[in-house]
Design an enzyme around this catalytic site. Structure first.
Site, PDB file in Angstrom:
ATOM      1  N   SER A 164       0.854  -7.413  -7.190  1.00 15.48           N
ATOM      2  CA  SER A 164       2.191  -7.985  -7.095  1.00 15.48           C
ATOM      3  C   SER A 164       2.885  -7.548  -5.800  1.00 15.48           C
ATOM      4  O   SER A 164       3.454  -8.363  -5.073  1.00 15.48           O
ATOM      5  CB  SER A 164       2.963  -7.533  -8.331  1.00 15.48           C
ATOM      6  N   GLY A 241       2.483   3.350  -1.761  1.00 15.97           N
ATOM      7  CA  GLY A 241       1.813   3.472  -3.051  1.00 15.97           C
ATOM      8  C   GLY A 241       2.054   4.848  -3.651  1.00 15.97           C
ATOM      9  O   GLY A 241       3.110   5.132  -4.215  1.00 15.97           O
ATOM     10  N   ARG A 242       1.046   5.712  -3.488  1.00 15.96           N
ATOM     11  CA  ARG A 242       1.170   7.085  -3.949  1.00 15.96           C
ATOM     12  C   ARG A 242       0.611   7.980  -2.837  1.00 15.96           C
ATOM     13  O   ARG A 242      -0.338   7.592  -2.144  1.00 15.96           O
ATOM     14  CB  ARG A 242       0.367   7.322  -5.241  1.00 15.96           C
ATOM     15  N   GLU A 271       5.088  15.936  -2.943  1.00 12.97           N
ATOM     16  CA  GLU A 271       6.529  15.720  -2.791  1.00 12.97           C
ATOM     17  C   GLU A 271       7.322  16.817  -3.502  1.00 12.97           C
ATOM     18  O   GLU A 271       6.901  17.293  -4.561  1.00 12.97           O
ATOM     19  CB  GLU A 271       6.897  14.352  -3.390  1.00 12.97           C
ATOM     20  N   HIS A 289      10.474   8.985  -0.878  1.00 15.65           N
ATOM     21  CA  HIS A 289      10.055   8.238  -2.071  1.00 15.65           C
ATOM     22  C   HIS A 289      11.221   7.450  -2.662  1.00 15.65           C
ATOM     23  O   HIS A 289      11.623   7.664  -3.808  1.00 15.65           O
ATOM     24  CB  HIS A 289       9.460   9.180  -3.132  1.00 15.65           C
TER      25      HIS A 289
END
Lengths: 325, 334
Positions: A164, A241-242, A271, A289
């Site tokens: 998506s 993303g991550r 993080e 983030h």
């Protein structure tokens, strides 16, 4: 309809257990608390363990882990409703084994995340934050013209993960004149962009890599040293993303050695810690983030969560179930 | 350079090259190193900034009649004083698409050709308009700073505002305005515009009145040429119509916006935010803006990419070569 579901009485909203870090919560006055009976063990510790035994739905707020131990305490659990697109903090294998459905944020965040990926790319190629600092620090009258950036449309963009979010990124960057290619678990038959079977081949044929795939065992460090070498010295990596999708240690070394053109990062491996070598660099854009930190995304998230819970409690198909593959 | 000539007479190129090398070209400021090198290679280049950017000083040490071409830009173009100082001036080739620094009427009077650099910079400038919107709404400059100074360890950054789906109003639907609209559409934005006249092929809502446009949209982008009519086209009335949640983006000219009114509107919260690449008195930027978190400031970098700067330079050189070979200009204005 109400008769089908023993939990749903005329006036009593269904009970949903909240699972979160103590420091992480939805803003007060959210719509969830009016539609469901939210049981939050942090603010109101349950007086009896029997209550936990009857819990059927768990609302996971933020990236708090859902482990086998968590699941052991909830023997009647049938659904976990996540509040993010990523569900790497949830043990999907265990959930599958116990027939517990998992839902994520669906496409609630896709537009904001895609917008943010474009913003980060723009920030790196056209040096937006550096230019803004140049003006604010008073260098323009003193040092003259700001150094040149790079044209967005001249770049070949490789998208890692055409879900998506990746699709929305592709749509936006195509309008800037970028050529688009992608790597995904499977080739998408309805998509006309060139497909590459692995991240290295994609990188070898791209100037920019945009990382927007899910984090799982296969995709951990999918952007590794080999991918960075293939991308090349002018290459730019954007990660929305991550953090663990990118080998951060290698990324830092490549940037410091000048073997990568730049990076735009909203996520990091540890993080909120960011490698100090990145803090001084002008060819990176750093972000805490916050790719979905907008009121609009939060409203869209509430819509998805409410829709999933309502569907569950009325035995209807879930709106955004996550498939374990 | 002169393909036809090369086929007819292999010596013609060499002769033309020597002739061109003697043509005096004045570059008004150090706009782009590659352009400077090309001008030096092909022509007899004079640099105005070696004389403190003063025509008077230049004329103390140089003959005015040696200059047959001027290459100007958005800082120093060709005004009446310059034109009058060079009686043999034949062509002004601007390293810009904007013509507001050129006295076009004087050029027309004296039969001086004018060329600019349209199209090659359209993409970059349109890209910047979107980049500024994202910068203001998504706060990427502020969040980058937040991480760099270590504040993320203490607390999350806070909320920004979504861009996709917002309503965008464009002032001036020329090449750049159209390119901006195409990009904003990919973000799901609704597009409307104000222009001198309605564009028959544009599928966007037209407003014949800029106040109505500003009232109807959340993001207002200035993308028109600077002329007598469009000076301060963004005034207090327009800013108030845009409102406390509205964002103003200026990638046109500083003089499009009444800067004093803009500053007070931002300070008083009557305008939600602004993304600016141009200012009334560059490189001076109003001090009050420097501390604001809801603005993004750029040092006039609209077309400042390696690719576009080189393409603009090539176009300037091509126009000059065409003129001095009696060939049609590639991108003539006059």
């Amino acid at each position: 309809m109400a008769g089908e579901n023993p939990n749903f009485q005329n006036t009593d909203p269904p009970t949903v257990l909240v699972h979160r870090f103590p420091t992480f919560d939805f803003p007060p006055g959210n719509r969830l608390s009016t539609q469901f009976h939210l049981l939050d063990p942090i603010t109101s510790p349950p007086t009896s363990p029997v209550l936990l035994h009857s819990i059927r739905a768990l609302l996971c707020i933020g990236p708090v882990p859902v482990t086998p131990e968590t699941l052991n305490r909830l023997p009647s659990l049938q659904i976990i409703v996540g509040s993010s697109a990523g569900v790497d903090h949830i043990d999907l294998t265990e959930c599958s084994r116990r027939n517990i459905a998992v839902t994520n944020a669906g496409s609630a965040f896709s537009e904001d995340t895609a917008d943010y990926a474009v913003a980060l790319l723009f920030g790196v190629l056209r040096r937006l934050p550096a230019g803004d600092r140049y003006v604010r620090d008073g260098f323009w009258p003193v040092n003259g013209d700001f150094p040149l950036g790079f044209k967005l449309g001249a770049k070949r963009v490789g998208i890692l993960g055409l879900g998506s979010i990746g699709s929305e990124v592709a749509k936006r960057l195509a309008a800037f004149g970028c050529s688009i290619a992608y790597f995904s678990r499977k080739k998408k038959t309805s998509v006309l962009f060139p497909y590459y079977e692995n991240a290295i081949d994609l990188a070898a044929n791209s100037d920019v890599l945009i990382v927007c795939c899910a984090l799982n065992d296969e995709t951990h460090h999918i952007v590794n040293k080999d991918v960075m070498v293939a991308l090349g010295k002018e290459g730019v990596i954007i990660n929305v993303g991550r953090g663990p999708l990118v080998d951060e240690k290698q990324l830092v070394e490549f940037l410091v050695r000048g073997e990568l053109g730049g990076a735009g990062l909203d996520v990091f491996e540890n993080e909120p810690n960011v490698p100090k070598e990145l803090l001084e660099r002008d060819n990176v854009v750093l972000s805490p983030h916050c790719s979905v930190a907008t009121p609009e995304s939060f409203e869209a998230l509430q819509d998805v969560i409410i829709a999933n819970l309502k569907a569950f409690f009325s035995n209807k198909p879930l709106v955004s179930p996550v498939q374990k593959d | 350079m002169n393909q036809t000539g090369k086929e007819k007479n292999p010596n013609l190129k060499k002769i033309s090259g020597i002739k061109m090398k003697s043509i005096g070209v004045l570059m008004t400021c150090p706009m782009h190193k590659y352009l400077e090198q090309q001008l030096e290679t092909h022509f007899n280049l004079f640099k105005l900034w070696h004389c403190n950017s003063s025509i008077t000083e230049f004329l103390k040490t140089h003959q005015g009649n040696t200059i047959r071409a001027v290459v100007g830009d958005t800082n120093i173009g060709a005004d009446a004083e310059l034109i009058a100082s060079f009686p043999n001036l034949e062509i002004v080739a601007s390293y810009s698409v904007g013509l507001d620094k050129i006295d076009l009427r004087k050029c027309e009077e004296k039969g001086i050709r004018v060329a600019n650099t349209p199209d090659v910079l359209t993409d970059d400038v349109a890209d910047l308009a979107i980049g500024l919107i994202l910068g203001v709404l998504r706060r990427i400059c502020a969040s980058d700073e937040y991480v760099r100074i270590g504040k993320w360890k203490d607390a999350d950054f806070g909320l920004a505002t979504k861009f996709s789906g917002k309503s965008v109003g464009i002032v001036g639907l020329g090449r750049i305005g159209t390119a901006i609209a195409k990009r904003a559409e990919a973000f799901g934005c609704s597009i409307s515009y104000f222009s001198r006249s309605q564009k028959p092929f544009a599928n966007y809502k037209f407003y014949s009145n800029i106040i109505d446009l500003a009232t109807s949209c959340q993001i207002l982008i200035v993308a028109c040429a600077l002329t007598e009519e469009t000076r301060h086209i963004i005034n207090r009335e327009v800013i108030d119509a845009l409102g406390p949640k509205g964002i103003l983006i200026n990638i046109g000219r500083g003089a499009h916006v009444d800067e004093t009114e803009l500053v007070s509107a931002l300070l008083e919260g009557r305008l939600g935010g602004a993304g600016l690449d141009v200012y009334e008195n560059e490189p001076e930027v109003p001090e009050e803006l420097l501390g604001l978190g809801n603005v993004v400031l750029q040092p006039h970098v609209g077309s400042d990419t390696v690719e576009t700067s080189d393409a603009m330079a090539d176009l300037v050189i091509s126009n000059l070569k065409a003129h001095f070979s009696n060939k049609p200009l590639l991108t003539p204005v006059i």
